[in-house]
Design a protein around this motif. Structure first.
Motif, short mmCIF file in Angstrom:
data_model
loop_
_atom_site.label_atom_id
_atom_site.label_comp_id
_atom_site.label_asym_id
_atom_site.label_seq_id
_atom_site.Cartn_x
_atom_site.Cartn_y
_atom_site.Cartn_z
N PHE A 95 0.88 -1.34 0.10
CA PHE A 95 0.02 -0.08 -0.03
C PHE A 95 0.92 1.46 0.04
O PHE A 95 0.63 2.30 -0.56
CB PHE A 95 -0.87 0.02 1.14
N GLN A 120 5.42 3.04 -3.33
CA GLN A 120 4.92 3.73 -4.61
C GLN A 120 5.58 3.26 -5.79
O GLN A 120 6.39 4.07 -6.45
CB GLN A 120 5.04 5.15 -4.43
N HIS A 156 0.74 0.02 -7.35
CA HIS A 156 0.98 -0.49 -6.08
C HIS A 156 -0.61 -0.72 -5.36
O HIS A 156 -0.90 -1.67 -4.92
CB HIS A 156 1.96 0.37 -5.26
N ASN A 157 -1.68 0.23 -5.97
CA ASN A 157 -2.91 0.18 -5.22
C ASN A 157 -3.54 -1.10 -5.87
O ASN A 157 -4.47 -1.63 -5.00
CB ASN A 157 -3.62 1.45 -5.51
N THR A 177 -7.03 -2.32 7.38
CA THR A 177 -7.38 -1.55 5.81
C THR A 177 -7.88 -0.35 6.28
O THR A 177 -7.64 0.67 5.65
CB THR A 177 -8.26 -2.55 5.19
N LEU A 213 -6.59 3.49 5.17
CA LEU A 213 -7.30 4.37 4.32
C LEU A 213 -7.62 5.62 5.10
O LEU A 213 -7.53 6.66 4.23
CB LEU A 213 -8.56 3.66 3.95
N ILE A 222 -9.18 1.00 -1.88
CA ILE A 222 -7.73 0.70 -1.94
C ILE A 222 -7.28 1.03 -3.46
O ILE A 222 -6.14 1.61 -3.73
CB ILE A 222 -7.29 -0.85 -1.46
N HIS A 265 -7.13 6.07 -7.18
CA HIS A 265 -6.17 6.73 -7.37
C HIS A 265 -6.57 8.15 -7.14
O HIS A 265 -7.00 8.91 -8.22
CB HIS A 265 -5.35 6.77 -8.62
N TYR A 272 -13.40 6.90 -5.87
CA TYR A 272 -13.32 7.02 -4.58
C TYR A 272 -14.78 7.39 -3.74
O TYR A 272 -15.03 6.82 -2.79
CB TYR A 272 -12.40 8.25 -4.07
#
Length: 209
Positions: free
Chosen positions: A24, A27, A31-32, A78, A82, A146, A149, A159
């Motif tokens: 997570f 970078q 990666h997400n 998680t 977040l 997750i 972006h 999101y």
């Protein structure tokens, strides 16, 4: 102590948590998405260990203890990731409040179940459909959040979808929490148990609620 296959899967789920944290924050491109895949793999093991425990009749006291711990850790870790990633503004506030509701409910219901077990009435607070629905909504919302972006307009829309799903999961969390509290309330008042609408299936290794 002999560790059976379902319990190994539960241990594997716990081992995936630090992997998800590292991915997570690391970078690298995608990666997400990679972190989401790790989370999905953990969620699959959550279903699979319960299925195999019932199918192979391989339930164990250690597995019954570890499975809900692994579930709660997976969700809590998680949510913390977040919340930390989306600090500031109303979206951050909504995320933090919803996460606090979900984690607080998990702690409360776990304590309720422990108390009910001590008085020999754990069957009165078995997993209900609303608890399973809450878990499913939670998993979908967390995967979406997750993956998103936050730097692009497309990601912002994604999101908000994940945020909306998580709020719905938060509402279901409160609903299911009141469901279990209602089931346990007669015993808290020293009255005979009221079992109407309470699921009493005790064959499941998994305890998603």
């Amino acid at each position: 102590m002999h560790i059976n296959l379902p319990t190994w899967l539960t241990l594997f789920r716990v081992a995936l948590l630090p992997v998800m944290v590292v991915v997570f924050y690391w970078q690298f491109p995608g990666h997400n998405i990679t972190a989401a895949i790790v989370f999905i793999l953990a969620a699959i093991t959550d279903w699979l260990d319960g299925y195999l425990a019932r199918r192979l009749n391989q339930t164990s006291a250690f597995g019954a203890f570890l499975d809900p711990v692994a579930d709660k850790l997976m969700v809590a870790v998680t949510l913390f990731l977040l919340v930390e990633a989306h600090r500031g503004g109303w979206p951050g506030i909504v995320m933090a409040v919803t996460a606090a509701i979900i984690v607080g409910r998990e702690i409360s219901v776990s304590a309720l179940r422990e108390w009910m077990a001590e008085i020999g009435m754990r069957a009165a607070v078995k997993v209900a459909f609303v608890g399973k629905l809450k878990t499913a909504m939670q998993m979908v919302a967390l995967v979406v959040l997750i993956v998103q972006h936050e730097k692009s307009a497309e990601a912002l829309r994604l999101y908000h979808i994940g945020e909306g799903l998580l709020v719905i999961a938060g509402v279901l969390t409160i609903w299911s929490g009141f469901y279990y509290l209602r089931a346990a309330w007669p015993m808290m008042r020293g009255e005979p148990p009221h079992r109407d609408g309470v699921e009493t299936d005790s064959t499941s290794h998994s305890t998603n609620a």
